[in-house]
Design an enzyme around this catalytic site. Structure first.
Site, PDB file in Angstrom:
ATOM      1  N   SER A 166     -19.875  11.634-127.030  1.00  0.00           N
ATOM      2  CA  SER A 166     -20.853  11.547-128.125  1.00  0.00           C
ATOM      3  C   SER A 166     -22.219  11.036-127.680  1.00  0.00           C
ATOM      4  CB  SER A 166     -20.316  10.639-129.231  1.00  0.00           C
ATOM      5  OG  SER A 166     -19.192  11.250-129.804  1.00  0.00           O
ATOM      6  N   GLY A 221     -11.336  11.633-118.954  1.00  0.00           N
ATOM      7  CA  GLY A 221     -11.753  10.436-119.676  1.00  0.00           C
ATOM      8  C   GLY A 221     -10.761   9.316-119.456  1.00  0.00           C
ATOM      9  N   SER A 222     -10.686   8.433-120.444  1.00  0.00           N
ATOM     10  CA  SER A 222      -9.863   7.241-120.292  1.00  0.00           C
ATOM     11  C   SER A 222      -8.397   7.544-120.588  1.00  0.00           C
ATOM     12  CB  SER A 222     -10.373   6.174-121.258  1.00  0.00           C
ATOM     13  OG  SER A 222     -10.258   6.677-122.575  1.00  0.00           O
ATOM     14  N   GLU A 233      -7.514  14.428-116.461  1.00  0.00           N
ATOM     15  CA  GLU A 233      -8.193  13.733-115.356  1.00  0.00           C
ATOM     16  C   GLU A 233      -8.615  12.386-115.906  1.00  0.00           C
ATOM     17  OE1 GLU A 233      -8.347  14.719-112.416  1.00  0.00           O
ATOM     18  OE2 GLU A 233      -8.388  16.902-112.352  1.00  0.00           O
ATOM     19  N   CYS A 240     -14.898   7.849-111.707  1.00  0.00           N
ATOM     20  CA  CYS A 240     -13.439   7.701-111.641  1.00  0.00           C
ATOM     21  C   CYS A 240     -12.988   7.493-110.205  1.00  0.00           C
ATOM     22  CB  CYS A 240     -12.768   8.922-112.248  1.00  0.00           C
ATOM     23  SG  CYS A 240     -13.326  10.463-111.526  1.00  0.00           S
TER      24      CYS A 240
HETATM   25  P1  NAP Z   1     -13.386   8.213-123.099  1.00  0.00           P
HETATM   26  O1  NAP Z   1     -13.840   7.164-124.002  1.00  0.00           O
HETATM   27  O2  NAP Z   1     -11.935   8.455-122.965  1.00  0.00           O
HETATM   28  O3  NAP Z   1     -14.136   9.567-123.546  1.00  0.00           O
HETATM   29  C1  NAP Z   1     -13.927  10.775-122.896  1.00  0.00           C
HETATM   30  C2  NAP Z   1     -13.955  11.886-123.919  1.00  0.00           C
HETATM   31  O4  NAP Z   1     -12.792  11.771-124.756  1.00  0.00           O
HETATM   32  C3  NAP Z   1     -15.144  11.826-124.861  1.00  0.00           C
HETATM   33  O5  NAP Z   1     -15.532  13.135-125.181  1.00  0.00           O
HETATM   34  C4  NAP Z   1     -14.582  11.108-126.076  1.00  0.00           C
HETATM   35  O6  NAP Z   1     -15.288  11.418-127.260  1.00  0.00           O
HETATM   36  C5  NAP Z   1     -13.184  11.667-126.127  1.00  0.00           C
HETATM   37  N1  NAP Z   1     -12.197  10.809-126.756  1.00  0.00           N
HETATM   38  C6  NAP Z   1     -12.145   9.465-126.773  1.00  0.00           C
HETATM   39  N2  NAP Z   1     -11.047   9.044-127.436  1.00  0.00           N
HETATM   40  C7  NAP Z   1     -10.404  10.148-127.860  1.00  0.00           C
HETATM   41  C8  NAP Z   1      -9.227  10.374-128.620  1.00  0.00           C
HETATM   42  N3  NAP Z   1      -8.467   9.367-129.063  1.00  0.00           N
HETATM   43  N4  NAP Z   1      -8.863  11.653-128.883  1.00  0.00           N
HETATM   44  C9  NAP Z   1      -9.607  12.670-128.441  1.00  0.00           C
HETATM   45  N5  NAP Z   1     -10.727  12.524-127.733  1.00  0.00           N
HETATM   46  C10 NAP Z   1     -11.128  11.279-127.435  1.00  0.00           C
HETATM   47  O7  NAP Z   1     -13.901   7.984-121.607  1.00  0.00           O
HETATM   48  P2  NAP Z   1     -15.372   7.701-121.131  1.00  0.00           P
HETATM   49  O8  NAP Z   1     -15.664   6.268-121.370  1.00  0.00           O
HETATM   50  O9  NAP Z   1     -16.301   8.710-121.665  1.00  0.00           O
HETATM   51  O10 NAP Z   1     -15.218   7.988-119.567  1.00  0.00           O
HETATM   52  C11 NAP Z   1     -14.815   7.029-118.680  1.00  0.00           C
HETATM   53  C12 NAP Z   1     -13.382   7.259-118.247  1.00  0.00           C
HETATM   54  O11 NAP Z   1     -13.248   8.589-117.740  1.00  0.00           O
HETATM   55  C13 NAP Z   1     -13.004   6.355-117.096  1.00  0.00           C
HETATM   56  O12 NAP Z   1     -11.713   5.869-117.285  1.00  0.00           O
HETATM   57  C14 NAP Z   1     -13.087   7.281-115.902  1.00  0.00           C
HETATM   58  O13 NAP Z   1     -12.331   6.854-114.799  1.00  0.00           O
HETATM   59  C15 NAP Z   1     -12.597   8.573-116.479  1.00  0.00           C
HETATM   60  N6  NAP Z   1     -13.009   9.721-115.662  1.00  0.00           N
HETATM   61  C16 NAP Z   1     -12.067  10.398-114.963  1.00  0.00           C
HETATM   62  C17 NAP Z   1     -12.419  11.465-114.136  1.00  0.00           C
HETATM   63  C18 NAP Z   1     -11.387  12.222-113.362  1.00  0.00           C
HETATM   64  O14 NAP Z   1     -11.699  13.310-112.905  1.00  0.00           O
HETATM   65  N7  NAP Z   1     -10.184  11.720-113.204  1.00  0.00           N
HETATM   66  C19 NAP Z   1     -13.755  11.825-114.057  1.00  0.00           C
HETATM   67  C20 NAP Z   1     -14.704  11.116-114.778  1.00  0.00           C
HETATM   68  C21 NAP Z   1     -14.305  10.062-115.583  1.00  0.00           C
HETATM   69  P3  NAP Z   1     -16.362  10.372-127.880  1.00  0.00           P
HETATM   70  O15 NAP Z   1     -17.435  10.194-126.861  1.00  0.00           O
HETATM   71  O16 NAP Z   1     -16.824  11.044-129.107  1.00  0.00           O
HETATM   72  O17 NAP Z   1     -15.602   9.103-128.119  1.00  0.00           O
END
Ligand code: NAP
Length: 460
Positions: A163, A212-213, A234, A268
């Site tokens: 967002s 994401g998380s 991921e 990540c």
């Molecule tokens: P996040 O809060 O999980 O958000 C990621 C995406 O998921 C956003 O589009 C978010 O939308 C959405 N989201 C959040 N909660 C959700 C739910 N309950 N149901 C459906 N969608 C949901 O993560 P972030 O803070 O943006 O990113 C950081 C995390 O990503 C870290 O843990 C990092 O290690 C991980 N990451 C992993 C990789 C990999 O390749 N393994 C790469 C990059 C990052 P909103 O923004 O609207 O909340």
């Protein structure tokens, strides 16, 4: 049609706190129209040739390269990464587009299998609209590494971006449109995370990928599981960076700093736990702390800045809380350990040591410029500590002994191991994790095969 609450999606500059743009999330009718467009264009697009798709994908690469200054500035404005790294990110997306434009046809060609039938083979077919739920930290790269293979395979994409990066999300949609992909092959959905379930429950949506998380991954996988839809996850990481006595300490310490502060520490695959052999730990620590203290922190739009602000006030608060709780649990601060006294969401480059198991810095992902330093007796203890985590994304090991190297490669529980180098993503190599870092792979040949029907053909 179920009602949907329209919410404000804000684009805020994390270096200043200024609100740049404000968007309304999609209403129910708009969302329905986009899903229907994805489903109907898929019926036509799936029959396009690889050559047609490759022409558009190569054009997307040209647009990204030609516009890398503009795209780079946009990323920096919305999430604060140093502008040089942001430009490089746009160029890396172009690389992925070209890679799949060149290789997709070969990767997805029919494969003959000898069975005793007159002819048997495997055919790879696209599966339909794929929902991509993406994070803000690499606002272009995360999306392109999903979209380039998915679109080259004949699927269509629906992007629910984080967002806080709505302008990047819309700019990416524009890249694909300008590249000549038919209208609807790639669409951005400006929706909040609470609407993801509705999209994934829709029978016209075939699968989902989430970066994401962990909580977001669990939630999306649960919804997809109920619908029996394929997912790729991921998720987070707490990657070890292991330094053994035979390593080149100077290079290891310099690389360690880069591996920790890349993307303002919000990657990540950033190295998060530094596990160093006792006999070289003193020297490594001195070099590492000195280098962390000399990082140029500043305005991410400044070409010389190495470390910019964290992407949001929430992330800054969360990181500081993890550090303070770690200190309360007994960890010692070698440098940093606090917010920086300046406007914007800045955290001091920080090194923690003597970290007890109960401290957040031992077991949680630290998403910012905070390093956790550990000392170990030998390779066995290094492996045991490297694996003492719920995550398993990447690992970087530094050794010049071949038997030790083999042991690390074999025994570290991770999706990727890099020896004498930091963990990076590369379009040619599969990327992904094990344990709570997720499942499935992006990039390389495995990446393009995640969202295809692997159809067995047998002719008597
Ligand atoms: P996040 O809060 O999980 O958000 C990621 C995406 O998921 C956003 O589009 C978010 O939308 C959405 N989201 C959040 N909660 C959700 C739910 N309950 N149901 C459906 N969608 C949901 O993560 P972030 O803070 O943006 O990113 C950081 C995390 O990503 C870290 O843990 C990092 O290690 C991980 N990451 C992993 C990789 C990999 O390749 N393994 C790469 C990059 C990052 P909103 O923004 O609207 O909340």
């Amino acid at each position: 049609m179920l009602k949907m609450e329209v919410v404000a999606i804000l684009s805020v500059n994390p270096a200043t706190g200024e609100t740049l743009r404000r968007f309304d999330s999609l209403g129910a009718a708009e969302l329905e129209a986009k899903i229907e467009r994805a489903a109907s264009v898929f019926r036509v697009y799936r029959r396009s040739s690889f050559a047609q798709r490759a022409t558009c994908m190569s054009r997307a690469a040209e647009i990204l390269e030609g516009g890398k200054d503009r795209f780079g500035r946009l990323m920096t404005l919305e999430m604060g990464k140093p502008v040089k790294a942001a430009r490089d990110e746009a160029a890396k997306c172009a690389w992925a587009c070209r890679y799949y434009a060149d290789c997709a046809e070969r990767m997805l060609a029919d494969e003959k299998v000898s069975t005793g039938a007159s002819l048997s083979y495997i055919r790879y077919q696209p599966i339909g609209p794929v929902l991509a739920v993406m994070p803000w930290n690499f606002p272009f790269w995360q999306v392109f590494r999903f979209a380039a293979p998915a679109l080259m395979a004949g699927n269509v994409g629906l992007l629910k971006h984080a967002s806080n990066v709505p302008q990047c999300a819309l700019a990416i949609e524009e890249v694909f449109r300008e590249a000549g992909f038919p209208d609807g092959v790639f669409q951005t959905l400006l929706i909040g995370s609470e609407e993801v379930e509705r999209v994934l429950n829709d029978p016209r949506v075939a699968a989902a990928t989430l970066t994401g998380s962990e909580p977001a991954g669990r939630s999306v996988a649960a919804v997809a599981g109920r619908q029996i839809k394929k997912t790729v996850l991921e998720l987070g990481g707490s990657d070890p960076f292991v330094v053994m006595p035979s390593a080149n300490l100077e290079t290891a310490a310099e690389t360690a700093v880069q591996a920790r502060i890349i993307n303002n520490g919000q990657s990540c695959i950033a190295a998060k736990r530094f596990i160093v052999a006792e006999s070289v730990a003193g020297e490594f620590e001195r070099r590492f702390v000195r280098a962390m203290e000399s990082i140029r922190v500043g305005d991410p739009m400044d070409e010389s800045t190495q470390l910019g602000p964290l992407a949001s006030a929430q992330i800054l608060d969360g990181l500081d809380d993890q550090v303070q709780r770690s200190v309360a649990a007994g960890a010692r601060v070698l440098t940093g350990g606090k917010r920086l006294d300046r406007a914007g969401q800045y955290y001091a480059p920080t090194v923690l040591t003597d970290i007890p198991k109960a401290a957040p810095a031992f077991s949680e992902e630290l998403f910012g410029p905070v390093a956790a330093l550990f000392r170990v007796r030998d390779a066995a203890e290094a492996i045991q500590l490297a694996n003492d985590t719920a995550f398993g994304l990447g690992a970087s090991v530094w050794t010049n002994e071949s038997a030790e190297r083999e042991r690390f490669i074999e025994e570290i529980e991770s999706g990727m191991v890099f020896v004498n180098g930091m963990v990076v993503s590369d379009p040619r190599l599969p990327f992904g994790g094990v344990k709570n870092s997720g499942y499935g792979r992006e990039l390389g040949e495995f990446g393009i095969r995640e969202f295809v029907n692997i159809k067995t053909v047998w002719i008597k």
